[in-house]
Design a protein around this motif. Structure first.
Motif, PDB file in Angstrom:
ATOM      1  N   GLU A 296       0.836  -1.213   0.000  1.00  0.00           N
ATOM      2  CA  GLU A 296       0.000   0.000   0.000  1.00  0.00           C
ATOM      3  C   GLU A 296       0.865   1.255   0.000  1.00  0.00           C
ATOM      4  N   MET A 297       1.903   1.197   0.816  1.00  0.00           N
ATOM      5  CA  MET A 297       2.798   2.351   0.921  1.00  0.00           C
ATOM      6  C   MET A 297       3.466   2.619  -0.429  1.00  0.00           C
ATOM      7  N   LEU A 298       3.961   1.553  -1.067  1.00  0.00           N
ATOM      8  CA  LEU A 298       4.642   1.732  -2.358  1.00  0.00           C
ATOM      9  C   LEU A 298       3.671   2.263  -3.411  1.00  0.00           C
ATOM     10  N   ALA A 299       2.463   1.684  -3.441  1.00  0.00           N
ATOM     11  CA  ALA A 299       1.458   2.135  -4.415  1.00  0.00           C
ATOM     12  C   ALA A 299       1.081   3.596  -4.124  1.00  0.00           C
ATOM     13  N   GLY A 300       0.969   3.910  -2.839  1.00  0.00           N
ATOM     14  CA  GLY A 300       0.611   5.278  -2.432  1.00  0.00           C
ATOM     15  C   GLY A 300       1.639   6.313  -2.889  1.00  0.00           C
ATOM     16  N   LYS A 301       2.893   5.878  -2.946  1.00  0.00           N
ATOM     17  CA  LYS A 301       3.956   6.779  -3.402  1.00  0.00           C
ATOM     18  C   LYS A 301       4.031   6.876  -4.921  1.00  0.00           C
ATOM     19  N   GLY A 302       3.155   6.141  -5.591  1.00  0.00           N
ATOM     20  CA  GLY A 302       3.174   6.163  -7.051  1.00  0.00           C
ATOM     21  C   GLY A 302       4.177   5.207  -7.671  1.00  0.00           C
ATOM     22  N   ARG A 303       4.713   4.283  -6.853  1.00  0.00           N
ATOM     23  CA  ARG A 303       5.636   3.294  -7.400  1.00  0.00           C
ATOM     24  C   ARG A 303       4.857   2.178  -8.080  1.00  0.00           C
ATOM     25  N   SER A 304       5.423   1.595  -9.113  1.00  0.00           N
ATOM     26  CA  SER A 304       4.770   0.450  -9.743  1.00  0.00           C
ATOM     27  C   SER A 304       4.920  -0.774  -8.845  1.00  0.00           C
ATOM     28  N   ILE A 305       3.800  -1.448  -8.589  1.00  0.00           N
ATOM     29  CA  ILE A 305       3.903  -2.729  -7.877  1.00  0.00           C
ATOM     30  C   ILE A 305       3.469  -3.866  -8.815  1.00  0.00           C
ATOM     31  N   GLY A 306       3.539  -3.597 -10.125  1.00  0.00           N
ATOM     32  CA  GLY A 306       3.216  -4.613 -11.111  1.00  0.00           C
ATOM     33  C   GLY A 306       1.816  -4.416 -11.662  1.00  0.00           C
ATOM     34  N   SER A 307       1.407  -5.332 -12.559  1.00  0.00           N
ATOM     35  CA  SER A 307       0.109  -5.158 -13.210  1.00  0.00           C
ATOM     36  C   SER A 307      -0.718  -6.438 -13.253  1.00  0.00           C
ATOM     37  N   TYR A 308      -0.077  -7.552 -13.497  1.00  0.00           N
ATOM     38  CA  TYR A 308      -0.827  -8.814 -13.673  1.00  0.00           C
ATOM     39  C   TYR A 308      -1.534  -9.184 -12.366  1.00  0.00           C
ATOM     40  N   HIS A 309      -0.789  -9.370 -11.316  1.00  0.00           N
ATOM     41  CA  HIS A 309      -1.319  -9.565  -9.971  1.00  0.00           C
ATOM     42  C   HIS A 309      -0.534  -8.642  -9.058  1.00  0.00           C
ATOM     43  N   THR A 310      -1.197  -7.909  -8.204  1.00  0.00           N
ATOM     44  CA  THR A 310      -0.478  -7.187  -7.151  1.00  0.00           C
ATOM     45  C   THR A 310      -1.034  -7.680  -5.827  1.00  0.00           C
ATOM     46  N   LEU A 311      -0.279  -7.421  -4.771  1.00  0.00           N
ATOM     47  CA  LEU A 311      -0.756  -7.839  -3.452  1.00  0.00           C
ATOM     48  C   LEU A 311      -2.112  -7.179  -3.159  1.00  0.00           C
ATOM     49  N   LEU A 312      -2.289  -5.955  -3.662  1.00  0.00           N
ATOM     50  CA  LEU A 312      -3.532  -5.242  -3.352  1.00  0.00           C
ATOM     51  C   LEU A 312      -4.723  -5.807  -4.128  1.00  0.00           C
ATOM     52  N   THR A 313      -4.511  -6.204  -5.390  1.00  0.00           N
ATOM     53  CA  THR A 313      -5.638  -6.806  -6.129  1.00  0.00           C
ATOM     54  C   THR A 313      -5.901  -8.226  -5.618  1.00  0.00           C
ATOM     55  N   LEU A 314      -4.849  -8.929  -5.231  1.00  0.00           N
ATOM     56  CA  LEU A 314      -5.060 -10.265  -4.650  1.00  0.00           C
ATOM     57  C   LEU A 314      -5.881 -10.128  -3.361  1.00  0.00           C
ATOM     58  N   TYR A 315      -5.542  -9.109  -2.579  1.00  0.00           N
ATOM     59  CA  TYR A 315      -6.246  -8.900  -1.310  1.00  0.00           C
ATOM     60  C   TYR A 315      -7.705  -8.488  -1.538  1.00  0.00           C
ATOM     61  N   GLU A 316      -7.933  -7.511  -2.418  1.00  0.00           N
ATOM     62  CA  GLU A 316      -9.303  -7.031  -2.670  1.00  0.00           C
ATOM     63  C   GLU A 316     -10.191  -8.174  -3.164  1.00  0.00           C
ATOM     64  N   ASN A 317      -9.664  -8.963  -4.072  1.00  0.00           N
ATOM     65  CA  ASN A 317     -10.439 -10.104  -4.581  1.00  0.00           C
ATOM     66  C   ASN A 317     -10.550 -11.210  -3.539  1.00  0.00           C
ATOM     67  N   GLY A 318      -9.477 -11.422  -2.812  1.00  0.00           N
ATOM     68  CA  GLY A 318      -9.451 -12.482  -1.809  1.00  0.00           C
ATOM     69  C   GLY A 318     -10.518 -12.276  -0.729  1.00  0.00           C
ATOM     70  N   LYS A 319     -10.784 -11.013  -0.409  1.00  0.00           N
ATOM     71  CA  LYS A 319     -11.824 -10.720   0.595  1.00  0.00           C
ATOM     72  C   LYS A 319     -13.172 -11.316   0.185  1.00  0.00           C
ATOM     73  N   LYS A 320     -13.383 -11.410  -1.140  1.00  0.00           N
ATOM     74  CA  LYS A 320     -14.642 -11.984  -1.670  1.00  0.00           C
ATOM     75  C   LYS A 320     -14.458 -13.456  -2.051  1.00  0.00           C
ATOM     76  N   ASN A 321     -13.355 -14.052  -1.598  1.00  0.00           N
ATOM     77  CA  ASN A 321     -13.031 -15.423  -2.010  1.00  0.00           C
ATOM     78  C   ASN A 321     -12.906 -15.546  -3.521  1.00  0.00           C
ATOM     79  N   GLN A 322     -12.301 -14.512  -4.104  1.00  0.00           N
ATOM     80  CA  GLN A 322     -12.083 -14.515  -5.551  1.00  0.00           C
ATOM     81  C   GLN A 322     -10.628 -14.191  -5.868  1.00  0.00           C
ATOM     82  N   THR A 323     -10.328 -14.225  -7.170  1.00  0.00           N
ATOM     83  CA  THR A 323      -8.965 -13.958  -7.639  1.00  0.00           C
ATOM     84  C   THR A 323      -9.036 -12.870  -8.720  1.00  0.00           C
TER      85      THR A 323
END
Ligand SMILES: *Cc1c(COP(=O)(O)O)cnc(C)c1O
Length: 358
Positions: free
Chosen positions: A207-234
């Protein structure tokens, strides 16, 4: 069919064929990853893994396509510029190289392949990478040593590659921030699925890296894995069948009992190491006893490699080839839950009776 002793892909766990048939019959391979049915599979597999590996509530479980993917995602999501790697073989070296390729200032403490590390101290870095079980050489980092790294480097995130040891080790999740594996090794499943387990500290870092405008990737990021994971999704369409089978096998291993499984692994490893000790033509490649892997036993077989492999082959065992430069001088033996005590006793007898031709 021969008993597959290569560390991965390895022998399938004996229940996989039945679960696969049932899964296909139930239409698992065609369901939408946005459906209720998938959410149930996701949640039941993560629940079984949590129980089997004793994963605490402050850790999240995510699915990736492989462990190699986790190497890349970990560097992208958990570092801005620095990582440190303990390198004693090809897999730990590859993690280091990925960090370099992603233009981080990666450093390493390197010992000879199969060797034991000494100093657990790293220079201050964002992420420290430890390969629990170096599949290329059969060396395993003692868990107490991981705890030592944690103690001496409290400000760094610590990530553990446990691809070829889990589900065997009784991990203490207080000693690291992330651990990962793929399923074609100790879990005895078809390849094509990785499992990435992270704590809150890892999420905050991404979150901190993304907040600073750093790239954390595009295909899967920890944040998209987390947002989807909360719904038991990917985030993307995952290996639904693989996630389903992993849940089935994790439940089977739970029913067998993790303690039983650990005891059997210890027993089989000691049977094999004893056979190697008694066979002058094959020695354990790792000489430091405390660092010898229980789950991937590597034998230095030198000029007898091909003859010993052929001898085992004639009796129904496919030993794993040596890795990389050791292809013609080592044999590797996976000791996973899919391999039975009886198979290991037979393997030990075959190694004991081996004599070179002529
Ligand atoms: C096999 C292996 C990997 C890579 O796993 P993939 O699923 O092929 O990406 C990484 N680390 C270790 C220690 C391994 O044994």
């Amino acid at each position: 069919m021969k008993i597959q002793l290569a560390p991965g892909p390895s022998e399938l766990y004996f229940t996989v064929a039945g679960h696969l048939r049932q899964g296909l019959k139930d239409g698992i391979a065609s369901i939408s990853h946005r459906s209720r049915a998938f959410e149930e599979i996701f949640s039941s597999t993560t629940r079984a893994l949590r129980e089997l590996l004793d994963i605490p509530a402050n850790f999240h479980v995510f699915f990736t396509s492989s462990a190699t993917e986790v190497w890349e995602r970990a560097i992208e999501n958990l570092t801005e510029s620095t990582s440190h790697h303990f390198v004693n073989g090809a897999f730990s070296q590859r993690f280091y190289e990925i960090s370099r390729q992603l233009q981080r200032a990666a450093t390493k403490q390197e010992v000879a392949p199969g060797g034991a590390f000494e100093e657990a101290v790293a220079t201050p870095v964002e992420l420290i990478a430890i390969t629990h079980n170096e599949t290329s050489t059969g060396v395993s980092v003692p868990l107490a040593w991981i705890a030592e790294v944690r103690k001496k480097n409290p400000d760094s995130l610590v990530i553990v590659d446990a691809v070829s040891s889990l589900p065997y080790p009784a991990l203490d999740f207080n000693q690291f921030d992330s651990v990962f594996f793929s399923v074609q090794k100790g879990f005895g499943l078809p390849a094509g699925l990785g499992v990435w387990i992270v704590n809150e500290r890892c999420l905050r870092k991404a979150e901190m890296l993304a907040g600073k405008g750093r790239s954390i990737g595009s295909y899967h990021t920890l944040l998209t894995l987390y947002e989807n994971g909360k719904k038991n999704q990917t985030p993307s369409t995952p290996n639904v069948l693989g996630i389903y089978l992993l849940g089935c096998v994790a439940n089977d291993l739970l029913a067998r009992g993790i303690e039983t499984l650990r005891r059997e692994t210890d027993y089989k490893a000691s049977v094999l190491y004893q056979a190697l000790a008694a066979q002058p033509l094959a020695q354990p490649f790792v000489t430091e006893k405390k660092w010898q892997s229980k789950t991937v036993v590597v034998a230095h077989t030198g000029p007898h490699t091909a003859a010993l492999a052929a001898h085992l082959e004639r009796h129904g065992f496919a030993a794993g080839e040596g890795y990389g430069q050791h292809k013609k001088s080592h044999l590797r033996f996976a000791n996973f839950p899919a391999h039975s005590k009886e198979q290991y006793e037979r393997l030990a007898d075959l190694i004991a009776e081996f004599r070179p031709a002529g």
